[in-house]
Write a protein that holds these residues in place. Structure first.
Motif, mmCIF file in Angstrom:
data_model
loop_
_atom_site.group_PDB
_atom_site.id
_atom_site.type_symbol
_atom_site.label_atom_id
_atom_site.label_comp_id
_atom_site.label_asym_id
_atom_site.label_seq_id
_atom_site.Cartn_x
_atom_site.Cartn_y
_atom_site.Cartn_z
ATOM 1 N N GLU A 1 33.859 57.239 32.770
ATOM 2 C CA GLU A 1 33.257 57.458 34.091
ATOM 3 C C GLU A 1 32.847 56.162 34.784
ATOM 4 O OE1 GLU A 1 29.996 57.815 30.966
ATOM 5 O OE2 GLU A 1 32.062 58.515 31.233
ATOM 6 N N THR A 2 33.087 55.020 34.147
ATOM 7 C CA THR A 2 32.727 53.741 34.758
ATOM 8 C C THR A 2 33.516 53.514 36.044
ATOM 9 O OG1 THR A 2 32.266 52.784 32.581
ATOM 10 C CG2 THR A 2 32.586 51.248 34.406
ATOM 11 N N GLU A 3 32.808 53.115 37.091
ATOM 12 C CA GLU A 3 33.444 52.885 38.389
ATOM 13 C C GLU A 3 34.288 51.621 38.347
ATOM 14 O OE1 GLU A 3 31.973 52.978 43.059
ATOM 15 O OE2 GLU A 3 30.694 52.015 41.561
ATOM 16 N N ASP A 4 35.432 51.651 39.048
ATOM 17 C CA ASP A 4 36.249 50.437 39.088
ATOM 18 C C ASP A 4 35.576 49.406 39.991
ATOM 19 O OD1 ASP A 4 37.894 50.147 41.862
ATOM 20 O OD2 ASP A 4 37.545 52.268 41.405
ATOM 21 N N CYS A 5 35.803 48.140 39.682
ATOM 22 C CA CYS A 5 35.065 47.066 40.341
ATOM 23 C C CYS A 5 35.446 46.877 41.810
ATOM 24 C CB CYS A 5 35.265 45.751 39.582
ATOM 25 S SG CYS A 5 34.295 45.667 38.055
ATOM 26 N N LEU A 6 36.667 47.188 42.166
ATOM 27 C CA LEU A 6 37.063 47.024 43.564
ATOM 28 C C LEU A 6 36.267 47.978 44.456
ATOM 29 C CD1 LEU A 6 40.943 46.573 43.289
ATOM 30 C CD2 LEU A 6 39.127 44.847 43.258
ATOM 31 N N THR A 7 36.069 49.198 43.984
ATOM 32 C CA THR A 7 35.244 50.156 44.735
ATOM 33 C C THR A 7 33.781 49.736 44.726
ATOM 34 O OG1 THR A 7 36.747 51.964 44.144
ATOM 35 C CG2 THR A 7 34.550 52.574 44.916
#
Length: 217
Positions: free
Chosen positions: A166-172
């Protein structure tokens, strides 16, 4: 116009000028917070880090400092009932207002560019797994933004192998983080513009009131 109405206008203008000084102090404080915010500094530190965001912050700092200085002049002009000082105060506000409009246009035009520059900086940092400096920068982004990945490089896959699904991607995460900061700058800019418009109106009305009062005398 008699002394009574003139004194009332002076008091109202003094109150407005004091509020302008306080608003300038607030803008200056927020600008310093944005400039030295530990998270922002960490994300924009390193060789090749983009500085467009800090340009917007420096403009905010300049606006806050000028508001304080001009506000003091306005207070002095209102107390002394000086048409010259009030006219100078009005002229300074017009110049600052024009500069702020230009800064707002600059920020609006470069809003996406700021985010894209940071995203490219992150992607280039994580692209080469053999570069310890780039990997260190990528890890700073992962820790600060609580994110991982977003790049198609092998290094991204390696560094994010143990990250929860569930970790958000860094670009977002980068987009959300800097959009929030830029919105703060935008809201402050709107507030500053409102205070300056009121300052211009009050200074001109007071200047006319002083002139009319002297003509009557």
């Amino acid at each position: 116009m008699g002394e009574g109405p003139l004194m009332r206008w002076c008091c109202r203008s003094d109150i407005l000028m004091v509020h302008m000084v306080l608003a300038g102090l607030l803008v200056l404080a927020v600008g310093l917070w944005l400039r030295f915010d530990p998270e922002t500094v960490e994300l924009l530190t390193g060789d090749g880090a983009p500085d467009t965001f800090f340009i917007a912050v420096y403009i905010l700092l300049g606006a806050g400092a000028l508001m304080m200085i001009v506000g003091f002049f306005g207070c002095f002009g209102a107390v002394r009932e000086s048409q010259c000082l009030l006219a100078s105060f009005f002229a300074c506000l017009v110049i600052i207002f024009g500069a702020e409009i230009a800064a707002g246009v600059f920020g609006f035009i470069n809003k996406e560019q700021i985010v894209e520059e940071v995203q490219k900086f992150y992607s280039s940092s994580i692209a080469d797994v053999t570069n310890p400096n780039g990997t260190a920068i990528a890890l700073i982004y992962h820790k600060t933004l609580n994110c991982c990945g977003g790049s198609t490089s092998d290094a991204s896959t390696t560094l994010c192998a143990d990250a929860p699904e569930e970790t958000e991607d860094c670009l977002t995460a980068i987009t959300d983080f800097f959009n929030e900061k830029l919105h703060i700058i935008g809201y402050i800019g709107i507030g500053v513009a409102g205070v300056m418009i009121l300052g211009m109106i009050f200074s001109m009305v007071l200047c006319c009131a002083i002139r009319n009062n002297r003509e009557v005398i």
